[in-house]
Every structure is written in structure tokens, then in C-alpha cells.
Scaffold this motif. Structure first.
Motif, short mmCIF file in Angstrom:
data_model
loop_
_atom_site.label_atom_id
_atom_site.label_comp_id
_atom_site.label_asym_id
_atom_site.label_seq_id
_atom_site.Cartn_x
_atom_site.Cartn_y
_atom_site.Cartn_z
N ILE A 187 1.62 28.33 0.64
CA ILE A 187 2.09 27.21 1.48
C ILE A 187 0.99 26.77 2.44
N LYS A 188 -0.26 27.04 2.04
CA LYS A 188 -1.41 26.60 2.83
C LYS A 188 -1.66 25.10 2.66
N LYS A 189 -1.64 24.62 1.41
CA LYS A 189 -2.03 23.24 1.11
C LYS A 189 -0.87 22.47 0.49
N CYS A 190 -0.69 21.23 0.98
CA CYS A 190 0.36 20.37 0.45
C CYS A 190 -0.21 18.99 0.09
N TRP A 191 0.51 18.34 -0.83
CA TRP A 191 0.19 16.98 -1.25
C TRP A 191 1.26 16.07 -0.67
N VAL A 192 0.83 15.03 0.05
CA VAL A 192 1.74 14.30 0.93
C VAL A 192 1.76 12.81 0.57
N SER A 193 2.94 12.23 0.51
CA SER A 193 3.11 10.79 0.36
C SER A 193 3.97 10.28 1.51
N SER A 194 3.88 8.98 1.79
CA SER A 194 4.63 8.41 2.90
C SER A 194 4.91 6.94 2.65
N ASN A 195 6.14 6.51 2.97
CA ASN A 195 6.47 5.08 2.91
C ASN A 195 6.50 4.47 4.31
N LEU A 196 6.03 5.23 5.31
CA LEU A 196 6.00 4.74 6.68
C LEU A 196 4.60 4.41 7.16
N VAL B 103 4.78 18.41 -0.46
CA VAL B 103 5.13 19.42 -1.46
C VAL B 103 3.90 20.28 -1.70
N ASN B 104 4.12 21.56 -2.00
CA ASN B 104 2.99 22.48 -2.12
C ASN B 104 2.55 22.69 -3.57
N THR B 105 2.84 21.71 -4.42
CA THR B 105 2.30 21.69 -5.78
C THR B 105 1.68 20.32 -6.03
N PRO B 106 0.55 20.26 -6.69
CA PRO B 106 -0.12 18.98 -6.91
C PRO B 106 0.60 18.13 -7.94
N PRO B 107 0.47 16.80 -7.87
CA PRO B 107 1.02 15.94 -8.91
C PRO B 107 0.27 16.14 -10.22
N PHE B 108 0.86 15.73 -11.32
CA PHE B 108 0.28 16.00 -12.63
C PHE B 108 -1.09 15.35 -12.80
N TRP B 109 -1.34 14.24 -12.08
CA TRP B 109 -2.58 13.52 -12.25
C TRP B 109 -3.72 14.08 -11.40
N TRP B 110 -3.39 15.06 -10.56
CA TRP B 110 -4.37 15.56 -9.59
C TRP B 110 -5.48 16.34 -10.29
N GLU B 111 -6.71 16.05 -9.91
CA GLU B 111 -7.86 16.79 -10.37
C GLU B 111 -8.74 17.11 -9.17
N PHE C 63 0.82 -1.20 0.00
CA PHE C 63 0.00 0.00 0.00
C PHE C 63 0.86 1.26 0.00
N ASP C 64 0.47 2.23 -0.86
CA ASP C 64 1.13 3.53 -0.92
C ASP C 64 0.09 4.61 -0.63
N PRO C 65 0.10 5.21 0.58
CA PRO C 65 -0.90 6.22 0.92
C PRO C 65 -0.54 7.59 0.37
N PHE C 66 -1.57 8.41 0.19
CA PHE C 66 -1.40 9.77 -0.34
C PHE C 66 -2.53 10.63 0.21
N TRP C 67 -2.21 11.84 0.66
CA TRP C 67 -3.26 12.70 1.20
C TRP C 67 -2.88 14.17 1.03
N THR C 68 -3.84 15.04 1.29
CA THR C 68 -3.58 16.48 1.30
C THR C 68 -3.66 16.98 2.73
N TYR C 69 -2.87 18.03 2.99
CA TYR C 69 -2.80 18.62 4.33
C TYR C 69 -2.79 20.13 4.20
N SER C 70 -3.56 20.80 5.04
CA SER C 70 -3.63 22.27 5.02
C SER C 70 -3.15 22.83 6.35
#
Length: 369
Positions: A207-216, A360-368, A190-197
Motif C-alpha cells: 500500500i505504498k504506491k497508488c494509481w489515482v484518477s480524479s473528476n474534480l 487504487v494500489n494496483t496499476p491499470p492494464f495499460w501501465w508500463e 481533461f482527465d488527469p491521472f497520477w501516481t502517489y506514494s
């Protein structure tokens, strides 16, 4: 007699078994190899959707120093050889972390060839895997459903970490109906991904909103072996109360891999040795491997796998819960950020300081939106 240790991942059917460093008895220095390839290329992996992933190999050296992490092995030549006469060279990540990437956008395993991983260390030692083939099995992901549940787990009360009962959900996979002539040998990761404000910033701050990934987070591995489908397989449990990952957007890439008997047995050996008990019980050693050192005296740990992969992105929908997840970040930041270890104050003012993953404070290319 010296002690050496190597890095392993413990696995289980429905529980998260942590990654540990173990001391093992070994008379020789050794190499630890982590790596596999699948039928899904980098370009195809972008369609999960995701930013894409290259196949990688991680090399580390066993050490006789207790309670330290492995020494990463850099400067090696790592390549894939095929029974069709092709060679594909890995390149180092450049971070001196022992990670080598196969940066070929189109490369993937297919059913017409066999594959061998070859490693040449700086001192000339040649390590080769057995020739491995892609499992010729159907790999269809079933439907996914989350179910409300509660588990005993660590919770925070008055800023202290204590054992309590936490509300949450378990994600269940409905394994498709079917009778199979041979056992289906499956691994889920499993590879989780979320947004954080950042709660204390204006909505228009860059720098209000970030897109976050984690391997932990959700780093458990789930194994399955069956000849008949039509059952529910629990994949993971996530807490809902106070879980800031769920407040805005949360998704997980679910990888379902069909394994060869040898590679499955390797993971089962890890699981079985992890079940022996706690950290101070007899540590795991003597695991199966398909590597051979052809001209040196280093031992080799690990297994090169060729897997049949199917992946889907599952997105959490809070509307299906019987209760509302309260977004308490703003009030929490005002009152507790300086005192509660879950959220250092910087995260209230800069989403890039989010410590639960890589933000990171920029969305990935696939983000909609």
C-alpha cells in the motif's frame, strides 16, 4: 412561485469555472439530461491508452429545495435509436446515482446514420431528443507544449490558505495550420491521472504506491471557434510548487471534440451565463435544448450531442523545467501531517487514503513503468 434548480457546468476559454448548483424559476418539475456519444467506441478508447469509457447518460430531477443537490432519477429506460433501425439499450450503474451506461464495446457513432436519445421515465413520460448526426469534419490534434508561468492563486503559508503568486506551467495546444470553409466548433476536456506514494512506508509495502484518477481536478471545459489554424490555444494551468500530483508521474487525457452548431451553442450559452458574475447574480436558465417531452408536463434541460472525438494522453516531463520540483512529502509527513488540511495523516501510511482522487494500489492494464 416555486424555485427549482438544476446542475450545470460553466465553461471558459482559458479559466476553470466551477460547477455550481443554481436556483431557477420554473413552474413545473423538470428533468436534467447529461449525455453524448462520439465516433470512438469503448474498445477504441482503451487505446488512448486508458481503462476505457462507456458512453453514459446522467439523469436528475429539478428540486424546489434550496441548496440541495439534484434528486437522481433511477428506474428509467434509456436507449439510442439510429436512422438505420437499430436500438442500443443503456443499463443503470446499480449505484442509484442516475447514471446509465451503454455497455457495448463496439458501439460508436458513424457518418452514415443519425441518432436519437430516448428516455422513458417510470411514470411513462417519454422524452426524445432531436435526430443528431456526427459532424463531418477533420479532427486532428496538434502538438502540445508546456510553458513555465505563474498565476495568482490560493497557496498555503504556515498552514493557512492565502492568495499568492504560484509557480506553474500552462499547457498549450498548437492548432494545426489550415483554412476552413466553415467554423470549427471545438470543445476540450481533461482527465488527469497520477501516481502517489505514502511517504512513511517502506518501498516494498503493498500500500505504498497508488494509481489515482480524479473528476474534480482540471474540470474546466475550454471552447474554441475558428476558421483558420496555426495558433496556440491554452488548455489549462497547473501549479508546480507543493503539487504532490507531479512528484512521481502525472498525465492527462486530452479530449478534443468537434461539435454541431446546436451543441456548441448550448455550451456557449452556459459559458455566457456563467460570465454574468458570481453565485448571487441572476442564475442561468432558458438554455437551448434538443429534447422534447412528448406526453408529460415535466420540462427538460440539457442537450444530446453527437461529437467527433480525438484524444491523446499527455505526460508531464519535469526534465524540461528550468527548476527542480522538490519532493517534500517525507519531511512534510514527519512534521505537519496532523495539522495541515492538505494531507491528512492517513495518507502518509496508506496510499489508498489519498483524498485528492480515487486511489487504487494496483496499476491499470495499460501501465508500463
Amino acid at each position: 412561485m416555486k424555485k427549482y434548480w438544476f446542475f450545470v457546468i460553466a465553461v471558459g476559454f482559458t479559466s476553470c469555472l466551477e460547477k455550481y448548483d443554481f436556483n431557477v424559476l420554473n413552474l413545473n418539475e423538470g428533468l436534467v439530461v447529461e449525455g453524448s456519444i462520439s465516433n470512438v467506441s469503448f474498445n477504441e478508447s482503451q487505446g488512448f491508452p486508458s481503462v476505457g469509457r462507456y458512453f453514459q447518460v446522467e439523469l436528475s430531477k429539478t428540486s424546489d429545495v434550496d441548496n440541495q443537490r439534484d434528486e437522481k432519477v433511477n428506474g428509467a429506460t434509456v436507449k439510442i435509436k439510429t436512422s438505420e433501425g437499430q436500438e442500443f439499450l443503456y443499463t443503470e450503474s446499480g449505484l442509484d446515482d442516475g447514471i446509465y451506461l451503454l455497455k457495448d464495446d463496439l458501439f460508436h457513432a458513424n457518418g452514415t446514420a443519425e441518432y436519437q436519445l430516448q428516455i422513458i421515465l417510470e411514470d411513462g413520460q417519454l422524452i426524445e431528443s432531436d435526430w443528431e448526426a456526427l459532424p463531418a469534419v477533420e479532427n486532428t490534434l496538434g502538438s502540445l507544449e508546456y510553458i513555465e508561468d505563474s498565476r495568482e492563486q490560493y497557496v498555503f503559508e504556515a498552514g493557512e490558505k492565502v492568495i499568492g503568486v504560484g509557480k506553474g506551467i500552462k499547457l498549450e495546444l498548437k492548432v494545426p495550420e489550415g483554412d476552413f470553409e466553415e467554423n470549427q466548433l471545438v470543445k476540450w476536456t481533461f482527465d488527469p491521472f497520477w501516481t502517489y506514494s505514502a511517504a512513511l512506508l517502506d518501498s516494498d509495502s503493498p500500500i505504498k504506491k497508488c494509481w489515482v484518477s480524479s473528476n474534480l481536478y482540471l474540470k474546466n471545459v475550454v471552447l474554441g471557434k475558428y476558421k483558420k489554424g496555426g495558433f496556440g490555444q491554452e488548455l489549462f494551468f497547473i501549479e508546480t510548487k507543493g503539487n504532490w500530483r507531479l512528484y512521481d508521474y502525472f498525465s492527462v487525457l486530452i479530449h478534443q471534440e468537434k461539435l454541431s452548431p446546436g451543441y456548441y451553442q448550448f455550451w456557449k450559452d452556459l459559458e455566457a451565463q456563467g460570465d454574468k458574475g458570481g453565485l448571487f447574480d441572476q442564475p442561468p436558465f432558458g438554455l437551448s435544448t434538443n429534447f422534447t417531452n412528448t406526453n408529460g408536463n415535466w420540462t427538460v434541460n440539457g442537450y444530446f450531442g453527437v461529437v467527433n472525438e480525438s484524444t491523446v494522453r499527455w505526460t508531464f516531463d519535469p526534465e524540461n523545467l528550468s527548476y527542480i520540483i522538490e519532493d517534500d512529502l517525507y519531511d512534510f509527513c514527519l512534521a505537519n501531517a496532523r495539522f495541515d488540511p492538505r494531507l491528512p495523516a492517513d495518507q502518509c501510511y496508506d496510499c489508498r487514503s489519498h483524498t485528492l482522487g480515487t486511489a487504487v494500489n494496483t496499476p491499470p492494464f495499460w501501465w508500463e513503468e
